[in-house]
Design an enzyme around this catalytic site. Structure first.
Site, short mmCIF file in Angstrom:
data_model
loop_
_atom_site.label_atom_id
_atom_site.label_comp_id
_atom_site.label_asym_id
_atom_site.label_seq_id
_atom_site.Cartn_x
_atom_site.Cartn_y
_atom_site.Cartn_z
N LYS A 1 -38.09 36.34 25.60
CA LYS A 1 -37.14 37.28 26.23
C LYS A 1 -36.22 37.87 25.15
O LYS A 1 -36.67 38.16 24.06
CB LYS A 1 -36.38 36.59 27.37
CG LYS A 1 -37.35 35.94 28.36
CD LYS A 1 -36.71 35.45 29.62
CE LYS A 1 -37.77 34.81 30.52
NZ LYS A 1 -37.27 34.40 31.80
N GLY B 1 -37.16 29.73 28.90
CA GLY B 1 -36.09 29.01 28.21
C GLY B 1 -36.56 27.90 27.27
O GLY B 1 -36.07 27.79 26.14
N GLU C 1 -45.33 34.08 38.54
CA GLU C 1 -43.96 33.64 38.26
C GLU C 1 -43.08 33.95 39.46
O GLU C 1 -42.57 35.07 39.59
CB GLU C 1 -43.41 34.37 37.03
CG GLU C 1 -44.20 34.11 35.77
CD GLU C 1 -43.35 34.35 34.52
OE1 GLU C 1 -43.19 33.39 33.76
OE2 GLU C 1 -42.82 35.45 34.34
N GLY D 1 -35.67 30.72 35.35
CA GLY D 1 -34.36 30.46 34.76
C GLY D 1 -33.39 29.75 35.70
O GLY D 1 -32.20 29.70 35.44
N ASN E 1 -42.42 32.99 26.32
CA ASN E 1 -41.78 34.31 26.39
C ASN E 1 -40.33 34.13 25.94
O ASN E 1 -39.53 33.55 26.66
CB ASN E 1 -41.85 34.83 27.84
CG ASN E 1 -41.05 36.10 28.05
OD1 ASN E 1 -40.59 36.73 27.10
ND2 ASN E 1 -40.86 36.47 29.31
N SER F 1 -39.22 27.95 35.15
CA SER F 1 -38.62 26.64 34.88
C SER F 1 -39.62 25.57 34.46
O SER F 1 -39.51 24.40 34.86
CB SER F 1 -37.78 26.18 36.08
OG SER F 1 -36.70 27.09 36.29
N HIS G 1 -43.41 41.88 33.98
CA HIS G 1 -42.57 40.69 34.15
C HIS G 1 -41.51 40.99 35.22
O HIS G 1 -41.00 42.11 35.30
CB HIS G 1 -41.89 40.31 32.83
CG HIS G 1 -41.22 38.98 32.89
ND1 HIS G 1 -39.97 38.82 33.45
CD2 HIS G 1 -41.64 37.75 32.51
CE1 HIS G 1 -39.65 37.54 33.40
NE2 HIS G 1 -40.64 36.87 32.83
N GLU H 1 -38.48 40.41 35.39
CA GLU H 1 -37.21 40.97 34.88
C GLU H 1 -37.35 42.46 34.64
O GLU H 1 -36.39 43.23 34.82
CB GLU H 1 -36.77 40.20 33.62
CG GLU H 1 -36.24 38.83 33.98
CD GLU H 1 -36.42 37.75 32.92
OE1 GLU H 1 -36.70 38.07 31.76
OE2 GLU H 1 -36.28 36.57 33.29
#
Ligand code: 13P
Length: 248
Positions: free
Chosen positions: A9, A232, A164, A170, A7, A210, A93, A95
């Site tokens: 992002k 990330g 998640e 992150g 992903n 992570s 998600h 976020e």
């Protein structure tokens, strides 16, 4: 077989997406595994048309609106995503839930919208640190799952789940393989009740939060972990390649 998903992002403009695919070697993709990339919408077409992208690396959209079209400035429909090259859609998600106020009801509508266009939903669930510390992990993730499952019409419908935990996203704090296995087991049990043993067994449950080259193999080896959803570390073709190899 494992699903290795990235992903991106709000990273990776079209030119960077193209550069990623020219550096991410197909040799790194182990035969039986499925590799998915979720670019930002603006880079989806570039990724889709990129000649350096092996067609076995499939694409998805990070979010869709629940309506098929209309006056919704700034939004993207599932139909548009499908016509731009997406085969999958991330839905719910954390976020989206936390930063943009997406509700369980909206997540359910988005799952339905994705399915209307034959996009395979990747339904994201996960608890916050506060919810974990209050001992509410199962309650929270099952509530999120139940809302989304209401939009799955029958056991034949393919969808994926991504567990998640919000506190692991992150932050460099990864769930232990045991934490992941526990939550995944809880989700699998609910799937068995909702869609039956066979469909539940073939529904992939991914872990995200992570995931790095150094911890991917142990997470992928955990019970009921069928893949990973990487944030990330997925924008770097070398790290994502290492994570892909960890699935072999
Ligand atoms: P990180 O891998 O950066 O923690 O992000 C996980 C994630 O949110 C993937 O969807």
């Amino acid at each position: 077989m494992a699903v290795i998903a990235g992903n991106w992002k709000m990273h990776m403009a079209p030119e960077e997406a193209r550069a990623f695919f020219s550096a991410y070697e197909i040799d790194e993709i182990i035969a039986d595994n499925e590799v998915l990339i979720f670019p930002p919408t603006i880079s989806l077409v570039a990724a889709y048309k990129c000649e350096d992208r092996d067609p076995r690396v499939q694409l998805g959209i990070q979010n869709v609106h629940w309506e098929d079209c209309g006056a919704f400035t700034g939004e993207i429909s599932a139909e548009m995503a499908a016509s731009a090259g997406a085969s999958y859609a991330l839905v719910g998600h954390s976020e989206r839930r936390q930063l943009f106020g997406e509700t369980d009801e909206q997540v359910a509508l988005k799952v339905a919208a994705a399915l209307r266009q034959d996009l395979i939903p990747v339904i994201c669930v996960g608890e916050t640190l506060e919810e974990r510390e209050a001992g509410r992990v199962s309650e929270v993730i099952l509530r999120q799952l139940d809302f989304a499952l209401a939009s799955i019409p029958d056991p034949e419908t393919r969808f994926l789940i991504a567990y998640e935990p919000v506190w692991a996203i992150g932050t460099g704090k990864t769930a232990t393989p045991m934490d992941a296995a526990g939550a995944h087991g809880t989700l699998r049990n609910r799937l068995e009740q909702a869609i039956g043993m066979t469909a539940a067994a073939r529904t992939e449950i991914l872990y995200g939060g992570s995931v790095q080259p150094r911890n991917a193999a142990e997470l992928l080896a955990a019970q009921d972990v069928d893949g990973v959803l990487v944030g990330g570390a997925s924008v770097n073709p070398q790290s994502f390649g290492d994570i892909t190899r960890a699935a072999g």
